[in-house]
Write an enzyme that holds these catalytic residues in place. Structure first.
Site, mmCIF file in Angstrom:
data_model
loop_
_atom_site.group_PDB
_atom_site.id
_atom_site.type_symbol
_atom_site.label_atom_id
_atom_site.label_comp_id
_atom_site.label_asym_id
_atom_site.label_seq_id
_atom_site.Cartn_x
_atom_site.Cartn_y
_atom_site.Cartn_z
ATOM 1 N N GLU A 1 70.789 -41.123 5.155
ATOM 2 C CA GLU A 1 71.364 -40.349 4.333
ATOM 3 C C GLU A 1 72.768 -39.574 5.205
ATOM 4 O OE1 GLU A 1 68.401 -38.617 1.076
ATOM 5 O OE2 GLU A 1 68.832 -37.162 2.920
ATOM 6 N N CYS A 2 73.950 -39.887 4.665
ATOM 7 C CA CYS A 2 75.040 -39.118 5.274
ATOM 8 C C CYS A 2 75.074 -39.290 6.706
ATOM 9 C CB CYS A 2 74.984 -37.661 4.867
ATOM 10 S SG CYS A 2 76.524 -37.001 4.651
ATOM 11 N N GLY A 3 74.826 -38.568 7.548
ATOM 12 C CA GLY A 3 74.870 -38.580 9.210
ATOM 13 C C GLY A 3 74.186 -39.871 9.435
ATOM 14 N N LEU B 1 73.723 -42.550 7.474
ATOM 15 C CA LEU B 1 74.675 -43.717 7.280
ATOM 16 C C LEU B 1 75.574 -43.946 8.462
ATOM 17 C CD1 LEU B 1 76.303 -44.252 3.731
ATOM 18 C CD2 LEU B 1 77.535 -44.246 6.014
ATOM 19 N N SER C 1 73.331 -43.969 1.977
ATOM 20 C CA SER C 1 74.030 -43.227 0.845
ATOM 21 C C SER C 1 74.929 -42.028 1.321
ATOM 22 C CB SER C 1 73.289 -43.088 -0.141
ATOM 23 O OG SER C 1 74.162 -42.110 -1.164
#
Length: 445
Positions: free
Chosen positions: A331-333, A335, A424
């Site tokens: 997730e986010c970081g 990714l 994501s």
């Protein structure tokens, strides 16, 4: 929740007219003051914020829990609150933004949480340039919505007793108890990072907490606050269902200064899928032995890009695990870490794990923020998006997941799939229903 055999406990929600009034500073100071007294104080946070809960946990010595009425149901929030309050002496809920600010009008707002839980509200107000004019402000917040009980006020940025005298008179005329004030003190200041508080490891954060706890009781009547906030505690029932282990996986969760954006309830839900082990992409040499599900949560990897890049053995371990078909959710970081490189705000490029065909950059930072609802065939799950980095797609493949905002409008963010790697920018909440994780694992076979 039943109040039939309830015991009264101090429970309250710290709110404000808007962001920037000092909710978090006051919350952290109170948490540490109460913990110092030997009280078991349970912190909660309205909304999706995982930064404030990180600091709550350090201040109180207990995990802070999110209560979000968009990402989870009202029943889940009530049951979670009752469950975590039961062993505690005091519950302190920090609000989000302004008291009535929600995803749609006051939907999911701090006021909605206070009404749902039946707990009183304490309003913290930036009174730096205000005296008796605070009276109509307090009157409005007290009387605007009858579903909440505004019982007290604490004022921020008040440097003299004479200034506080005017504010106290305003409270008396409105029928709100004046509970004290905080002076304008630079020693209380935690530097901001994007929309949340800094988690810079170089920051002497413990010193700030201790300074707050030393200073706050001199100007805030903590005993009076506890008395006015005493409210019948909800009796848990039914008890939150026990997590039933579905599988026997070895789950590796990244957790260090670069990867801290996790929900406590999400991590608890992982226990239904196997044994959870934590590791550090910053300092460990390789993934935990036997890992067969890797979770890379969000964080601020851009702050540690050089160190993450220099840890070549860990990057190689992650890349080899993913190349061999290891199931991964990022997730986010996370990714960002799985991409080819992170470009910092100073336009320096640092190699990352190289699992995903994409590069993320902070060079042209732009805020993307908002609630998200995901629909993946028969699975629905909610979360939120919060990032400044920009993704350069170099061949990423989107999974068949429909994503909308809080008003049901489609948004451009995607869930990407690369082999058994899923990633994501959206931070999801599966603390109530882990069907998303079940489907992800099943789809990765």
């Amino acid at each position: 929740m039943s109040l039939s055999t309830a015991v009264a406990k101090p429970q309250f929600l710290i709110a404000a007219p808007s962001s920037g009034n000092g909710k978090t500073t006051l919350t952290l100071g109170l948490l540490r003051v109460l913990a110092r007294r030997g009280l078991v104080v349970q912190p909660f946070k309205c909304g999706p914020d995982y930064l404030d809960t990180h600091h709550h946990t350090q201040a109180a010595g207990r995990p802070s829990v999110n209560l979000d009425l968009f990402m989870a149901s009202a029943a889940h929030a009530q049951a979670t609150y009752a469950d975590y309050l039961t062993p505690a002496d005091v519950a302190l809920v920090e609000g989000v933004m302004g008291l009535f600010d929600g995803a749609d009008r006051m939907q999911g707002s701090a006021a909605a949480v206070a009404e749902l839980l039946g707990i009183p509200v304490i309003l913290v107000v930036n009174a730096k340039a205000m005296a008796y004019s605070v009276a109509p402000l307090l009157f409005g917040f007290k009387n605007f919505y009858p579903g909440i009980r505004l019982v007290g006020a604490i004022f921020n940025f008040v440097n003299t007793a004479s200034h506080y005298h005017f504010l106290r008179e305003a409270c008396e005329d409105v029928g709100v108890m004046a509970l004290g004030y905080l002076p304008n003190n630079l020693a209380f200041t935690v530097p901001s990072r994007h929309l949340g508080l800094s988690i810079d490891t170089n920051l002497q954060y413990e010193t700030i907490l201790e300074t707050l706890a030393d200073t706050l009781p001199a100007t805030v009547d903590v005993d009076q606050l506890l008395a006015v906030a005493s409210t019948p505690a909800p009796v848990p029932g039914p008890v939150l269902p026990a997590v039933v282990r579905q599988e026997h996986r070895r789950i590796a969760v990244a957790r260090d200064a670069a990867f801290t954006f996790t929900y406590h309830q999400n991590l608890l839900a992982f226990s239904g899928f196997g044994e959870v082990t934590y590791f550090s992409p910053l300092t460990d040499a390789q993934l935990p032995a036997g890992t067969d599900f890797l979770y890379l949560p969000g964080g601020y990897p851009e702050l540690f890009a050089e160190t993450l890049s220099a840890n070549q053995s860990m990057r190689a371990s992650v890349a080899a695990y993913c190349a061999a078909g290891g199931v991964t959710y990022a997730e986010c970081g996370g990714l960002m870490y799985l991409g080819r490189a992170i470009v910092t705000a100073q336009r320096e490029s640092f190699a990352m794990a190289g699992v995903l065909p994409g590069t993320t950059s902070m060079a042209n930072a732009k805020l993307t923020l908002g609630y998200r609802a995901l629909e993946w065939e028969d699975v629905q799950i909610k979360g939120h998006e919060f990032h400044y980095s920009q993704l350069e797609d170099q061949g990423l493949m989107a999974a068949p997941v429909e994503i909308t905002n809080a008003k049901g409008v489609a948004v451009p963010v995607q869930v990407y799939r690369h082999g058994n790697v899923w990633a994501s920018y959206v931070h999801l909440y599966w603390g109530e229903d882990a069907a998303f994780i079940t489907k992800l694992l099943a789809s990765s076979q």
